[in-house]
Design a protein around this motif. Sequence first.
Motif, PDB file in Angstrom:
ATOM      1  N   TYR A  34      83.360  41.905  -2.811  1.00 34.99           N
ATOM      2  CA  TYR A  34      83.900  42.366  -2.583  1.00 34.99           C
ATOM      3  C   TYR A  34      84.082  43.883  -3.481  1.00 34.99           C
ATOM      4  O   TYR A  34      84.031  45.112  -2.591  1.00 34.99           O
ATOM      5  CB  TYR A  34      85.453  41.949  -2.310  1.00 34.99           C
ATOM      6  CG  TYR A  34      85.229  40.735  -1.068  1.00 34.99           C
ATOM      7  CD1 TYR A  34      84.616  40.753  -0.285  1.00 34.99           C
ATOM      8  CD2 TYR A  34      86.597  39.771  -1.584  1.00 34.99           C
ATOM      9  CE1 TYR A  34      84.753  39.776   0.622  1.00 34.99           C
ATOM     10  CE2 TYR A  34      86.369  38.442  -0.578  1.00 34.99           C
ATOM     11  CZ  TYR A  34      85.485  38.535   0.664  1.00 34.99           C
ATOM     12  OH  TYR A  34      85.282  37.622   1.673  1.00 34.99           O
ATOM     13  N   GLY A  35      84.403  43.587  -3.980  1.00 37.96           N
ATOM     14  CA  GLY A  35      83.499  44.865  -4.953  1.00 37.96           C
ATOM     15  C   GLY A  35      82.043  45.335  -5.044  1.00 37.96           C
ATOM     16  O   GLY A  35      82.158  46.885  -5.008  1.00 37.96           O
ATOM     17  N   ASN A  36      81.030  45.170  -4.046  1.00 41.48           N
ATOM     18  CA  ASN A  36      80.456  45.503  -4.012  1.00 41.48           C
ATOM     19  C   ASN A  36      80.338  46.006  -3.054  1.00 41.48           C
ATOM     20  O   ASN A  36      79.872  47.055  -2.624  1.00 41.48           O
ATOM     21  CB  ASN A  36      79.212  44.367  -3.653  1.00 41.48           C
ATOM     22  CG  ASN A  36      79.234  43.422  -2.747  1.00 41.48           C
ATOM     23  OD1 ASN A  36      80.279  42.886  -2.726  1.00 41.48           O
ATOM     24  ND2 ASN A  36      78.223  42.804  -1.994  1.00 41.48           N
ATOM     25  N   VAL A  37      81.136  45.645  -2.290  1.00 45.74           N
ATOM     26  CA  VAL A  37      81.200  46.484  -0.051  1.00 45.74           C
ATOM     27  C   VAL A  37      82.009  47.540  -1.071  1.00 45.74           C
ATOM     28  O   VAL A  37      81.650  48.922  -0.449  1.00 45.74           O
ATOM     29  CB  VAL A  37      82.277  45.613   0.527  1.00 45.74           C
ATOM     30  CG1 VAL A  37      82.987  46.277   1.609  1.00 45.74           C
ATOM     31  CG2 VAL A  37      81.678  44.021   0.469  1.00 45.74           C
ATOM     32  N   GLY A  38      83.173  47.076  -2.469  1.00 48.12           N
ATOM     33  CA  GLY A  38      83.709  49.095  -2.373  1.00 48.12           C
ATOM     34  C   GLY A  38      82.820  49.851  -3.253  1.00 48.12           C
ATOM     35  O   GLY A  38      83.007  50.845  -2.788  1.00 48.12           O
TER      36      GLY A  38
END
Length: 314
Positions: A92-96
Amino acid sequence: MEVIAQLQETSIYNVLFPTIYAFTPLLEPMRTEITGARKTFKYGETECHQLDVYPPPPAYTGTTKHPLLVFIYGGNFTTGKRTRSAPADLVYGNVGCYFAFHGFITIIPDYRLAPETPYPGGAEDLRAVLEWTASAAGNALGPAADREKIFLLGHSAGGVHVMTMLFREPTILASGRVKGAFIASAPTYYDFDVIDEPTARGVEAYYGARTAAVEGSPLTLFRAASEGMIRALPPLALLTCERDPEYMRVNLAESRRMLEERGIKVPLIVAKGHNHVSITFALGTGQGEEWAEDAVRWMRALHQEKTPWLRSAL
């Protein structure tokens, strides 16, 4: 994507951990960017009401004003967190970071989960996030934030929360700030004769009963919407994964037809080679990012008030 291609299963619960272990080593080179970029803020009263903001890097030169993108993760209504524990602590940090690198100020909120918070709690929390973006201090979003142009990306149960909010909240539509909603692998109705038992338990935990789940489903809300609300909806796009469970792919295809019956033309994008969970885990790895490239292209066109085009749309 080679490991994902070897997974013959389409059951979400059977592919979840193999997919996590396939992609998390590929995200490790992004650790500094992910952990160093995000800033955390509260948008409500409880500990669940927190969100992370990922700004575009200083070197980004694509636009002078950055649209906002709110990503709402899934978890079958009962699980999920914007920052997970190891080995998936970069998920999810990768999505951000991915969408921030493409010029979007990306917001990833936590929201209250079932059964402690039943329907329509997730949609209400999403509305609170949008209200926060309008009033957040400048240091939260930065002076280049285009607060009048917000995009929503909801995956799985997160997509249900997006649709529920849009189809229930005329005040959100009246503001005109939401410019588009990208719904990824999210059911619009619940057929309990075909969904698997773990999914059914999550749906019942959120809605309280199967009859309530049918009555509160996005498709039922949409069918009951007034013509004025239909006209006020932002552009929508649907995405299904090539390796989604069969019932989910049928669900989205049928939903697309039903939306078009009320005059809303909705592209249906196919994420080639992906299972239900790999679309988010893949971002930032350089593998399987084509669906996100389409999402970026679609949102940029809407941000610039142009006609969007999607290469992988049906």
